[in-house]
Design a protein around this motif. Structure first.
Motif, short mmCIF file in Angstrom:
data_model
loop_
_atom_site.label_atom_id
_atom_site.label_comp_id
_atom_site.label_asym_id
_atom_site.label_seq_id
_atom_site.Cartn_x
_atom_site.Cartn_y
_atom_site.Cartn_z
N ALA A 99 7.16 -25.88 -3.54
CA ALA A 99 8.46 -25.22 -3.46
C ALA A 99 8.99 -24.91 -4.86
O ALA A 99 9.52 -23.82 -5.12
CB ALA A 99 9.44 -26.08 -2.69
N VAL A 100 8.83 -25.85 -5.78
CA VAL A 100 9.29 -25.63 -7.16
C VAL A 100 8.48 -24.51 -7.82
O VAL A 100 9.03 -23.69 -8.55
CB VAL A 100 9.24 -26.94 -7.98
CG1 VAL A 100 9.56 -26.69 -9.44
CG2 VAL A 100 10.23 -27.95 -7.39
N ALA A 101 7.20 -24.43 -7.54
CA ALA A 101 6.40 -23.32 -8.07
C ALA A 101 6.93 -21.99 -7.55
O ALA A 101 7.00 -21.01 -8.30
CB ALA A 101 4.93 -23.50 -7.67
N LEU A 102 7.32 -21.96 -6.28
CA LEU A 102 7.90 -20.74 -5.72
C LEU A 102 9.24 -20.41 -6.37
O LEU A 102 9.53 -19.24 -6.66
CB LEU A 102 8.03 -20.89 -4.20
CG LEU A 102 8.53 -19.68 -3.43
CD1 LEU A 102 7.67 -18.44 -3.68
CD2 LEU A 102 8.55 -20.01 -1.93
N ALA A 105 8.55 -18.95 -9.69
CA ALA A 105 8.13 -17.55 -9.53
C ALA A 105 9.34 -16.66 -9.29
O ALA A 105 9.40 -15.53 -9.80
CB ALA A 105 7.12 -17.43 -8.39
N MET A 106 10.30 -17.15 -8.52
CA MET A 106 11.52 -16.38 -8.29
C MET A 106 12.29 -16.20 -9.60
O MET A 106 12.85 -15.14 -9.85
CB MET A 106 12.38 -17.06 -7.23
CG MET A 106 13.66 -16.30 -6.90
SD MET A 106 13.38 -14.65 -6.21
CE MET A 106 13.06 -15.08 -4.51
N ASN A 107 12.30 -17.22 -10.46
CA ASN A 107 12.92 -17.10 -11.77
C ASN A 107 12.30 -15.93 -12.52
O ASN A 107 13.00 -15.11 -13.09
CB ASN A 107 12.74 -18.40 -12.57
CG ASN A 107 13.11 -18.27 -14.03
OD1 ASN A 107 12.41 -17.62 -14.80
ND2 ASN A 107 14.21 -18.88 -14.41
N MET A 124 2.73 -14.67 -11.57
CA MET A 124 2.07 -15.79 -10.90
C MET A 124 2.68 -17.08 -11.40
O MET A 124 2.98 -17.21 -12.58
CB MET A 124 0.58 -15.77 -11.21
CG MET A 124 -0.21 -16.85 -10.51
SD MET A 124 -1.98 -16.65 -10.79
CE MET A 124 -2.20 -17.55 -12.30
N SER A 125 2.89 -18.03 -10.51
CA SER A 125 3.46 -19.31 -10.89
C SER A 125 2.49 -20.43 -10.64
O SER A 125 1.79 -20.44 -9.63
CB SER A 125 4.73 -19.56 -10.07
OG SER A 125 5.26 -20.81 -10.36
N LEU A 126 2.40 -21.38 -11.56
CA LEU A 126 1.57 -22.57 -11.39
C LEU A 126 2.45 -23.79 -11.37
O LEU A 126 3.44 -23.87 -11.98
CB LEU A 126 0.57 -22.70 -12.53
CG LEU A 126 -0.50 -21.64 -12.60
CD1 LEU A 126 -1.35 -21.85 -13.84
CD2 LEU A 126 -1.36 -21.65 -11.38
#
Length: 126
Positions: A99-102, A105-107, A124-126
Motif C-alpha cells: 500500500a505504501v508503494a502505491l 507512486a501516487m506521490n 514505477m514505485s518500489l
C-alpha cells in the motif's frame, strides 16, 4: 532492471531508508532517474487522500493480487489537527508495504503529471 528497460521507465521512486543501495545499483545498470520519496506526512498525506478518492470513485482497479489487497486492508489513517493523514497499521504483523508503494507512486503521479500524461512513459514505485 528488466522492467525499467522493457517499459521505458524514466523515474523510480523509493524509500531511501531501506532501498538506497539497491536503487544506486539499478541506476548504475539502467541510468534510470531515482526519486526519493521521504516517508513523512508532508510527502504522503496528499497522495494518500488522492488515492482514497480514486478508490471511492471506482477509478482504481487491480488484478486481485492477494498481497496488495491484504496490505491495503491493513492501512489505517487518523487525521492530525491539520487533517493530514499518514499510512499506519494497528499491529506489527499487519504489513502495509504494498500500500505504501502505491501511495509513493501516487506521490510521483501527482508531481510528474507531464510524465504520467505521456503514454510513452510511466512511473514505477518500489
Amino acid at each position: 532492471v528488466a522492467d525499467v528497460n522493457d517499459h521505458n521507465v524514466i523515474g523510480v521512486c523509493y524509500d531511501r531508508r531501506y532501498a538506497d543501495q539497491l536503487m544506486q545499483e539499478l541506476n548504475r545498470l539502467t541510468g534510470v532517474t531515482l526519486v526519493e520519496v521521504p516517508q513523512r506526512t508532508e510527502y504522503l498525506s496528499l497522495p494518500m487522500k488522492r488515492l482514497d478518492a480514486a478508490i471511492l470513485d471506482g477509478r482504481v482497479h487491480h488484478t486481485g493480487d492477494p498481497v496488495l489487497a491484504w496490505c491495503m486492508s491493513n492501512v489505517v489513517a487518523h487525521p492530525d489537527k491539520n487533517e493530514n493523514v499518514f499510512p499506519n497499521k494497528l499491529k506489527p504483523e499487519h504489513k502495509i508495504d504494498g500500500a505504501v508503494a502505491l501511495i509513493n507512486a501516487m506521490n510521483r503521479a501527482i508531481t510528474c503529471d507531464s510524465i504520467a500524461d505521456n503514454p510513452g512513459y510511466g512511473c514505477m514505485s518500489l
